[in-house]
Write a protein that holds these residues in place. Structure first.
Motif, PDB file in Angstrom:
ATOM      1  N   UNK A  65      49.081  21.755  26.323  1.00  0.00           N
ATOM      2  CA  UNK A  65      48.134  21.828  27.435  1.00  0.00           C
ATOM      3  C   UNK A  65      48.220  23.159  28.180  1.00  0.00           C
ATOM      4  N   UNK A  66      49.423  23.638  28.422  1.00  0.00           N
ATOM      5  CA  UNK A  66      49.626  24.778  29.309  1.00  0.00           C
ATOM      6  C   UNK A  66      49.259  26.095  28.638  1.00  0.00           C
ATOM      7  N   UNK A  67      48.776  27.022  29.440  1.00  0.00           N
ATOM      8  CA  UNK A  67      48.464  28.348  28.919  1.00  0.00           C
ATOM      9  C   UNK A  67      49.692  29.099  28.478  1.00  0.00           C
ATOM     10  N   UNK A  68      50.823  28.846  29.148  1.00  0.00           N
ATOM     11  CA  UNK A  68      52.100  29.448  28.776  1.00  0.00           C
ATOM     12  C   UNK A  68      53.075  28.329  28.453  1.00  0.00           C
ATOM     13  N   UNK A  69      53.609  28.334  27.243  1.00  0.00           N
ATOM     14  CA  UNK A  69      54.501  27.273  26.774  1.00  0.00           C
ATOM     15  C   UNK A  69      55.850  27.886  26.413  1.00  0.00           C
ATOM     16  N   UNK A  70      56.872  27.558  27.191  1.00  0.00           N
ATOM     17  CA  UNK A  70      58.205  28.111  26.991  1.00  0.00           C
ATOM     18  C   UNK A  70      59.108  27.057  26.363  1.00  0.00           C
ATOM     19  N   UNK A  71      59.754  27.411  25.270  1.00  0.00           N
ATOM     20  CA  UNK A  71      60.661  26.495  24.583  1.00  0.00           C
ATOM     21  C   UNK A  71      61.999  27.194  24.369  1.00  0.00           C
ATOM     22  N   UNK A  72      63.098  26.601  24.843  1.00  0.00           N
ATOM     23  CA  UNK A  72      64.409  27.210  24.621  1.00  0.00           C
ATOM     24  C   UNK A  72      64.830  27.087  23.163  1.00  0.00           C
ATOM     25  N   UNK A  94      65.984  31.945  25.118  1.00  0.00           N
ATOM     26  CA  UNK A  94      67.341  31.544  24.742  1.00  0.00           C
ATOM     27  C   UNK A  94      67.589  30.085  25.119  1.00  0.00           C
ATOM     28  N   UNK A  95      68.687  29.538  24.679  1.00  0.00           N
ATOM     29  CA  UNK A  95      68.961  28.119  24.857  1.00  0.00           C
ATOM     30  C   UNK A  95      69.198  27.765  26.324  1.00  0.00           C
ATOM     31  N   UNK A  96      69.244  26.463  26.575  1.00  0.00           N
ATOM     32  CA  UNK A  96      69.498  25.987  27.938  1.00  0.00           C
ATOM     33  C   UNK A  96      70.915  26.312  28.405  1.00  0.00           C
ATOM     34  N   UNK A  97      71.808  26.674  27.497  1.00  0.00           N
ATOM     35  CA  UNK A  97      73.153  27.094  27.885  1.00  0.00           C
ATOM     36  C   UNK A  97      73.275  28.613  27.995  1.00  0.00           C
ATOM     37  N   UNK A  98      72.143  29.309  27.822  1.00  0.00           N
ATOM     38  CA  UNK A  98      72.116  30.771  27.908  1.00  0.00           C
ATOM     39  C   UNK A  98      71.083  31.252  28.921  1.00  0.00           C
ATOM     40  N   UNK A  99      70.823  30.422  29.942  1.00  0.00           N
ATOM     41  CA  UNK A  99      69.871  30.772  30.998  1.00  0.00           C
ATOM     42  C   UNK A  99      68.484  31.091  30.459  1.00  0.00           C
ATOM     43  N   UNK A 100      68.071  30.321  29.444  1.00  0.00           N
ATOM     44  CA  UNK A 100      66.782  30.585  28.815  1.00  0.00           C
ATOM     45  C   UNK A 100      65.612  30.489  29.773  1.00  0.00           C
ATOM     46  N   UNK A 128      63.717  18.525  32.362  1.00  0.00           N
ATOM     47  CA  UNK A 128      65.109  18.551  32.827  1.00  0.00           C
ATOM     48  C   UNK A 128      66.103  18.720  31.680  1.00  0.00           C
ATOM     49  N   UNK A 129      66.402  17.627  30.991  1.00  0.00           N
ATOM     50  CA  UNK A 129      67.476  17.622  29.996  1.00  0.00           C
ATOM     51  C   UNK A 129      67.131  18.512  28.808  1.00  0.00           C
ATOM     52  N   UNK A 130      68.016  19.466  28.537  1.00  0.00           N
ATOM     53  CA  UNK A 130      67.807  20.377  27.424  1.00  0.00           C
ATOM     54  C   UNK A 130      66.961  21.587  27.761  1.00  0.00           C
ATOM     55  N   UNK A 131      66.453  21.644  28.997  1.00  0.00           N
ATOM     56  CA  UNK A 131      65.578  22.759  29.386  1.00  0.00           C
ATOM     57  C   UNK A 131      66.076  23.377  30.689  1.00  0.00           C
TER      58      UNK A 131
END
Length: 267
Positions: A226-233, A249-255, A10-13
């Motif tokens: 753990x996950x096969x696909x790891x997404x980090x903003x 992109x960041x959580x404020x840029x619709x990442x 949630x927060x930051x993502x």
């Protein structure tokens, strides 16, 4: 292998800095769900604090809460999976914090327990109406069974020092994670988001390769690994960035919206 389950911190993502799911992100989630993808939340928040956001996009898989210590279906009163802090540890922890004048709350079932409620510590919950607080005062020893998680809160920048003290007191039974600078989650040893996410994926008959995890914080690293696909903003911590298979992109840029569009919705 196709992604069949998306787990969103949630927060930051998922949420932007205003604690809102943006229209573009909402549309991407709905489009993924329309293709048969299960989308859920994986958060350090307790169930009621997560459910309100799950309701907004219609989470179609049980929610992963309390840093992986709870997996609970939307609308349910009881968890499908849970891990608890030992009652003796909770009693000693609460007694120490009360003596030291440290503010702590703890989660039992769908309620938040405090010795006294102080609104200043709950800025993150201001977007979540009617949070179920129970003030128990000196009766706190009566409410130490089946505790999912405690949260140490501090507005003076001393959270790190305080959690170091608690780690020394409980070296084999307590883990501090998600240090925000003004709070830290205190979970049972061995509990992390990968534990809850792995349980959920297995219950759905999915392998890690079919799971996409999205997160930005120190408490997201286990599920990102753990996950096969790891997404980090882009706003993610370095330890989270190091595990990314997709840098968004960041959580404020619709990442997160962009990641879902590119990894799930592109034929």
């Amino acid at each position: 292998m196709a992604i069949k389950l998306i787990a969103l911190d949630l927060d930051g993502t998922l949420l932007n800095s205003e604690k809102v799911i943006t229209p573009r992100t909402m549309a991407a989630i709905k489009a993924a769900q329309a293709r048969g993808v299960a989308v859920t939340i994986a958060t350090g928040r307790m169930f009621k604090g997560a459910e309100v956001f799950g309701q907004q996009f219609g989470a179609n898989a049980p929610l992963i809460c309390c840093n992986g210590g709870v997996v609970q279906a939307m609308g349910a009163e009881q968890p499908l999976f849970a891990r608890y802090l030992p009652a003796a540890v909770v009693r000693r922890l609460l007694a120490y914090c009360q003596h030291a004048g440290w503010y702590v709350n703890w989660y039992i079932g769908n309620d938040i327990y405090v010795d006294h409620y102080d609104e200043a510590f709950y800025y993150a919950y201001r977007t979540v109406p009617d949070m179920p607080f129970r003030e128990v005062g000196e009766r706190y020893p009566d409410y130490t069974q089946h505790v999912y998680q405690c949260v140490l809160r501090d507005l003076s920048g001393e959270v790190g020092k305080k959690t170091a003290v608690l780690h020394a007191m409980f070296p084999n039974s307590l883990l501090a994670q998600q240090n925000t600078g003004c709070s830290a989650d205190l979970t049972p040893m061995g509990v992390n988001k990968a534990l809850g996410l792995g349980w959920l994926a297995q219950s759905m008959g999915l392998t890690p390769a079919e799971v996409m995890a999205c997160g930005d914080g120190d408490n997201d690293t286990a599920m990102l690994a753990y996950a096969g696909t790891a997404v980090v903003p882009a706003n993610g911590l370095p330890e989270a960035q190091a595990l990314a298979t997709c840098h968004a992109p960041s959580n404020d840029e619709d990442g997160i919206a962009q990641a879902i569009e590119e990894l799930v919705l592109t034929d």
